[in-house]
Motif scaffolding. Structure first.
Motif, PDB file in Angstrom:
ATOM      1  N   ASP A 109      -3.788  -4.459   1.348  1.00 46.44           N
ATOM      2  CA  ASP A 109      -4.355  -3.948   2.606  1.00 46.44           C
ATOM      3  C   ASP A 109      -5.732  -4.539   2.929  1.00 46.44           C
ATOM      4  O   ASP A 109      -6.162  -4.477   4.089  1.00 46.44           O
TER       5      ASP A 109
ATOM      6  N   ASP B 195       0.442   6.933   3.645  1.00 49.96           N
ATOM      7  CA  ASP B 195       0.304   5.674   4.375  1.00 49.96           C
ATOM      8  C   ASP B 195       1.033   5.665   5.720  1.00 49.96           C
ATOM      9  O   ASP B 195       1.477   4.618   6.160  1.00 49.96           O
TER      10      ASP B 195
ATOM     11  N   HIS C 138      -4.722   6.481   6.170  1.00 49.34           N
ATOM     12  CA  HIS C 138      -5.915   5.853   6.774  1.00 49.34           C
ATOM     13  C   HIS C 138      -5.623   5.226   8.142  1.00 49.34           C
ATOM     14  O   HIS C 138      -6.385   4.365   8.586  1.00 49.34           O
ATOM     15  N   HIS C 139      -4.523   5.619   8.796  1.00 49.76           N
ATOM     16  CA  HIS C 139      -4.242   5.110  10.144  1.00 49.76           C
ATOM     17  C   HIS C 139      -4.942   5.958  11.210  1.00 49.76           C
ATOM     18  O   HIS C 139      -5.286   7.111  10.966  1.00 49.76           O
TER      19      HIS C 139
ATOM     20  N   THR D 231      -4.414   3.380   1.469  1.00 51.13           N
ATOM     21  CA  THR D 231      -4.009   4.682   0.943  1.00 51.13           C
ATOM     22  C   THR D 231      -4.152   4.690  -0.576  1.00 51.13           C
ATOM     23  O   THR D 231      -4.424   5.723  -1.171  1.00 51.13           O
TER      24      THR D 231
ATOM     25  N   ASP E 255       0.825  -1.207   0.000  1.00 52.57           N
ATOM     26  CA  ASP E 255       0.000   0.000   0.000  1.00 52.57           C
ATOM     27  C   ASP E 255       0.860   1.259   0.000  1.00 52.57           C
ATOM     28  O   ASP E 255       0.577   2.207  -0.731  1.00 52.57           O
TER      29      ASP E 255
HETATM   30 MN    MN Z   1      -2.071   1.155   4.250  1.00 56.69          MN
END
Ligand code: MN
Ligand code: 5GP
Length: 335
Positions: A171, A92, A118-119, A139, A28
């Motif tokens: 992912d 990411d 997206h964390h 991501t 990703d």
């Molecule tokens: Mn990721």
């Protein structure tokens, strides 16, 4: 951090752009960075992708990867490019220290920093513009949205499709995890319309290892796995000697942690690997046991609810023992 749409008007003005991602980039991180690279160059930007460290051999087929700078082996060149950058895209990762030794140079750079990630719990004060959305599969999906929502869907091409498919596939566990939404499948349908041959990408990523890696997998599953039924958990602790014995390289241990979740009833899986300069943890869960919180609280890490990582500077034995101790606190939650 301003919303990413405020950045759209700046896309068309050619600039010096750096794209970077977390250390030991996975499908990703590398897919989103290279996908963005192949998009941005179409506007006449000068774009350099910089990885904080080396990456797995199974990413080596990716279009443009031959131009990616490994900060650890080309530090001087990378520093100059970062110092001269107008814009730095950070993909990411949620906190700058995920870029390891690169972090301080990104921090000091005059460039506008843009986050696409997206964390959980992003360090938003470090970025001028950005988008953080933990509901997104990858991501790569977010870079796809960025391209489409900025009105540039016509710039998507087969090369970008190959890069973005890689990250959304890895992912989502090949479109298996609950995060895989209708939007993900629609995106993939669009990538297919651009000519994407998805089977080739699965082969490149998952069926391109050396024999030693499979023998290592067999060895650790047989000898290093501890299943703790009273906690619905399983753990593997892998020493430097194990890695050396099977000549294990970056990326060869990716996905190993997922085997633990294939055991009936197991909801929480952990693996710790004795890497060069630190003990690196990977955590996975099924259902609502939040490994992001677990990793953040006990192992200097973070990530997502069902997939997170962490680290320790303690010995393998000590950090493993610490895990067993901590687990006792979670017995009820894991029932
Ligand atoms: Mn990721
Ligand atoms: P992995 O176990 O595959 O290394 O990582 C699982 C997920 O957690 C990935 O999305 C990865 O980016 C994230 N992650 C891994 N290590 C860390 C860490 O130390 N800190 C944070 N914030 N995220 C991590």
């Amino acid at each position: 951090m301003k919303a990413i749409n405020h950045f759209y008007p700046l896309l068309t003005q050619p600039k010096n752009v750096v794209v970077t991602m977390h250390q030991k980039p996975d499908g990703d991180a590398m897919g989103s960075s290279l996908g963005l690279y192949h998009f941005l160059i179409q506007f006449g930007h000068t774009v350099t992708v910089i990885s904080p460290t080396n990456w797995a051999k199974f990413l080596q087929w990716m279009p443009g990867i031959d131009k990616v700078i490994d900060f650890e082996t080309q530090q001087h060149k990378a520093q100059t490019i970062i110092a001269e950058a107008d814009i730095i895209f950070c993909l990411d990762f949620n906190v700058l220290h995920r870029t390891k030794h690169l972090a301080k140079f990104i921090e000091q750079a005059n460039a506008e920093k843009i986050l696409i990630d997206h964390h959980q719990e992003p360090q938003i004060q470090a970025f001028a513009y950005g988008i953080s959305n933990v509901e997104k599969s990858s991501t790569c999906e977010m870079v796809y949205d960025f391209i489409v929502e900025s009105g540039n869907a016509n710039k998507l091409n087969l090369t970008i499709a190959q890069c973005l498919y890689t990250g959304v596939m890895t992912d989502t566990g090949s479109f298996r995890f609950p995060i895989t939404s209708a939007a993900v499948h629609k995106m993939v349908a669009h990538l297919k319309e651009l000519g994407l041959q998805h089977s080739i990408i699965h082969d490149n990523i998952y069926d391109n290892f050396l024999e030693n890696r499979l023998r290592f997998t067999g060895f650790v599953l047989l000898n290093r796995m501890d299943v703790l039924y009273e906690y619905n958990a399983a753990i593997m602790s892998i020493s430097k000697q194990d890695l050396q014995q099977f000549n294990i390289k970056t990326g060869d241990t990716e996905g190993l942690v997922n085997y633990l979740l294939t055991i009936e009833g197991i909801k929480f899986a952990a693996i710790v690997i004795d890497r060069e300069e630190e003990r690196k943890w990977s955590f996975r869960s099924k259902g609502n046991f939040d490994v992001n919180i677990f990793a953040r609280k006990h192992f200097e890490g973070g990530g997502h609810v069902n997939a997170a990582g962490g680290r320790s500077s303690d010995t393998l034995k000590n950090t493993t023992n610490k895990f067993y101790e901590i687990l006792k606190e979670y017995q009820q939650q894991l029932q």
